[in-house]
Design a protein around this motif. Structure first.
Motif, PDB file in Angstrom:
ATOM      1  N   VAL A 248       0.544  -1.208   0.073  1.00 52.76           N
ATOM      2  CA  VAL A 248       0.105   0.147  -0.066  1.00 52.76           C
ATOM      3  C   VAL A 248       1.065   1.186  -0.198  1.00 52.76           C
ATOM      4  O   VAL A 248       0.424   2.187  -0.885  1.00 52.76           O
ATOM      5  N   ILE A 249       1.919   1.374   0.747  1.00 47.55           N
ATOM      6  CA  ILE A 249       2.820   2.473   1.182  1.00 47.55           C
ATOM      7  C   ILE A 249       3.555   2.267  -0.368  1.00 47.55           C
ATOM      8  O   ILE A 249       3.458   3.836  -0.670  1.00 47.55           O
ATOM      9  N   GLU A 250       3.639   1.595  -1.101  1.00 49.22           N
ATOM     10  CA  GLU A 250       4.219   1.856  -2.149  1.00 49.22           C
ATOM     11  C   GLU A 250       4.324   2.043  -3.011  1.00 49.22           C
ATOM     12  O   GLU A 250       4.197   3.112  -4.249  1.00 49.22           O
ATOM     13  N   GLY A 251       2.404   1.918  -3.193  1.00 53.60           N
ATOM     14  CA  GLY A 251       1.530   2.194  -4.278  1.00 53.60           C
ATOM     15  C   GLY A 251       1.275   3.717  -3.939  1.00 53.60           C
ATOM     16  O   GLY A 251       1.437   4.624  -4.931  1.00 53.60           O
ATOM     17  N   ILE A 252       1.244   4.138  -2.889  1.00 51.70           N
ATOM     18  CA  ILE A 252       0.776   5.562  -2.354  1.00 51.70           C
ATOM     19  C   ILE A 252       2.034   6.394  -2.758  1.00 51.70           C
ATOM     20  O   ILE A 252       1.776   7.161  -3.884  1.00 51.70           O
ATOM     21  N   TYR A 253       3.675   6.267  -2.751  1.00 49.44           N
ATOM     22  CA  TYR A 253       4.209   7.160  -2.634  1.00 49.44           C
ATOM     23  C   TYR A 253       4.426   7.083  -4.610  1.00 49.44           C
ATOM     24  O   TYR A 253       4.799   8.085  -4.591  1.00 49.44           O
ATOM     25  N   TRP A 254       4.749   5.981  -5.251  1.00 56.02           N
ATOM     26  CA  TRP A 254       4.694   5.958  -6.886  1.00 56.02           C
ATOM     27  C   TRP A 254       3.045   7.112  -7.542  1.00 56.02           C
ATOM     28  O   TRP A 254       3.463   7.481  -8.260  1.00 56.02           O
ATOM     29  N   ASP A 255       2.222   7.304  -7.034  1.00 55.24           N
ATOM     30  CA  ASP A 255       1.454   8.153  -7.550  1.00 55.24           C
ATOM     31  C   ASP A 255       1.115   9.131  -6.869  1.00 55.24           C
ATOM     32  O   ASP A 255       1.435   9.862  -7.863  1.00 55.24           O
ATOM     33  N   ARG A 256       1.238   9.517  -5.619  1.00 58.39           N
ATOM     34  CA  ARG A 256       2.276  10.726  -5.501  1.00 58.39           C
ATOM     35  C   ARG A 256       3.064  11.271  -5.842  1.00 58.39           C
ATOM     36  O   ARG A 256       3.066  12.726  -6.164  1.00 58.39           O
ATOM     37  N   LEU A 257       4.073  10.543  -6.371  1.00 60.01           N
ATOM     38  CA  LEU A 257       4.703  11.312  -6.487  1.00 60.01           C
ATOM     39  C   LEU A 257       5.073  11.747  -7.864  1.00 60.01           C
ATOM     40  O   LEU A 257       5.476  12.530  -8.561  1.00 60.01           O
ATOM     41  N   LYS A 258       4.469  11.217  -8.905  1.00 58.65           N
ATOM     42  CA  LYS A 258       3.463  11.559 -10.349  1.00 58.65           C
ATOM     43  C   LYS A 258       3.199  12.588 -10.538  1.00 58.65           C
ATOM     44  O   LYS A 258       3.060  12.932 -11.027  1.00 58.65           O
ATOM     45  N   LYS A 259       2.361  12.667  -9.179  1.00 61.39           N
ATOM     46  CA  LYS A 259       1.184  13.404  -9.490  1.00 61.39           C
ATOM     47  C   LYS A 259       1.603  14.903  -8.639  1.00 61.39           C
ATOM     48  O   LYS A 259       2.072  15.913  -9.808  1.00 61.39           O
ATOM     49  N   ILE A 260       3.028  15.321  -8.128  1.00 61.63           N
ATOM     50  CA  ILE A 260       4.126  15.734  -8.155  1.00 61.63           C
ATOM     51  C   ILE A 260       4.849  15.980  -9.062  1.00 61.63           C
ATOM     52  O   ILE A 260       5.030  17.820  -9.346  1.00 61.63           O
ATOM     53  N   ARG A 261       5.361  15.353 -10.048  1.00 65.66           N
ATOM     54  CA  ARG A 261       5.862  15.681 -10.586  1.00 65.66           C
ATOM     55  C   ARG A 261       5.217  16.383 -12.257  1.00 65.66           C
ATOM     56  O   ARG A 261       5.377  17.459 -12.743  1.00 65.66           O
ATOM     57  N   GLU A 262       4.438  15.958 -12.856  1.00 64.35           N
ATOM     58  CA  GLU A 262       2.830  16.593 -13.344  1.00 64.35           C
ATOM     59  C   GLU A 262       2.791  17.435 -13.074  1.00 64.35           C
ATOM     60  O   GLU A 262       2.294  19.013 -14.018  1.00 64.35           O
ATOM     61  N   GLU A 263       2.165  17.923 -11.509  1.00 62.66           N
ATOM     62  CA  GLU A 263       1.912  19.187 -10.957  1.00 62.66           C
ATOM     63  C   GLU A 263       2.722  20.485 -11.533  1.00 62.66           C
ATOM     64  O   GLU A 263       2.977  21.721 -11.510  1.00 62.66           O
ATOM     65  N   GLY A 264       4.388  20.103 -11.233  1.00 65.10           N
ATOM     66  CA  GLY A 264       5.468  20.775 -11.273  1.00 65.10           C
ATOM     67  C   GLY A 264       5.900  21.109 -13.023  1.00 65.10           C
ATOM     68  O   GLY A 264       6.479  22.034 -13.449  1.00 65.10           O
TER      69      GLY A 264
END
Length: 131
Positions: free
Chosen positions: A113-129
């Motif tokens: 679960v943590i791994e899935g959340i980590y990758w999803d969140r990191l992707k969102k942060i990069r897309e927002e950037g």
């Protein structure tokens, strides 16, 4: 070294169609050293284990045989991203509830679960950037 780790390294190397020399070069080692590792005559340091995980794009837990899933990171993830996640997942923070320790299978579920959340969140942060 645990034989399952050796088997996983060999399987991953062969699945990439790499020779021992190819993998040794990627690791910054020589072929003789890689041969010793694959034959169980030389242990792998923590740094080398992390390098192998990054080279093969798998988790260190997978290489160690603690996890049957290889937990490949997304194609867009950098080496630094994988190292950050690995540090998070290997932290010594105890996982427990109600005064009881978690069973290994429960810890694995939490890890997934943590791994899935980590990758999803990191992707969102990069897309927002990029906006």
């Amino acid at each position: 070294m645990i034989s399952s780790t050796i088997e996983r390294i060999i399987n991953l190397r062969e699945s990439n169609n790499w020779s021992q020399k190819d993998l040794a070069e990627k690791m910054g080692l020589n072929k003789v050293t890689m041969n010793k590792i694959e034959h169980g005559n030389r242990s792998i340091s923590n740094d080398e284990l992390l390098k192998l995980a990054n080279i093969f794009n798998v988790s260190t837990d997978y290489l160690l045989g603690n996890n049957e899933k290889d937990h490949k990171s997304p194609d867009w993830a950098t080496e630094a991203d994988r190292i950050d996640l690995d540090k998070l997942l290997q932290s010594n923070t105890p996982m427990g509830y109600g005064g009881m320790s978690m069973a290994p299978e429960d810890k694995e579920k939490v890890r997934n679960v943590i791994e899935g959340i980590y990758w999803d969140r990191l992707k969102k942060i990069r897309e927002e950037g990029k906006k």
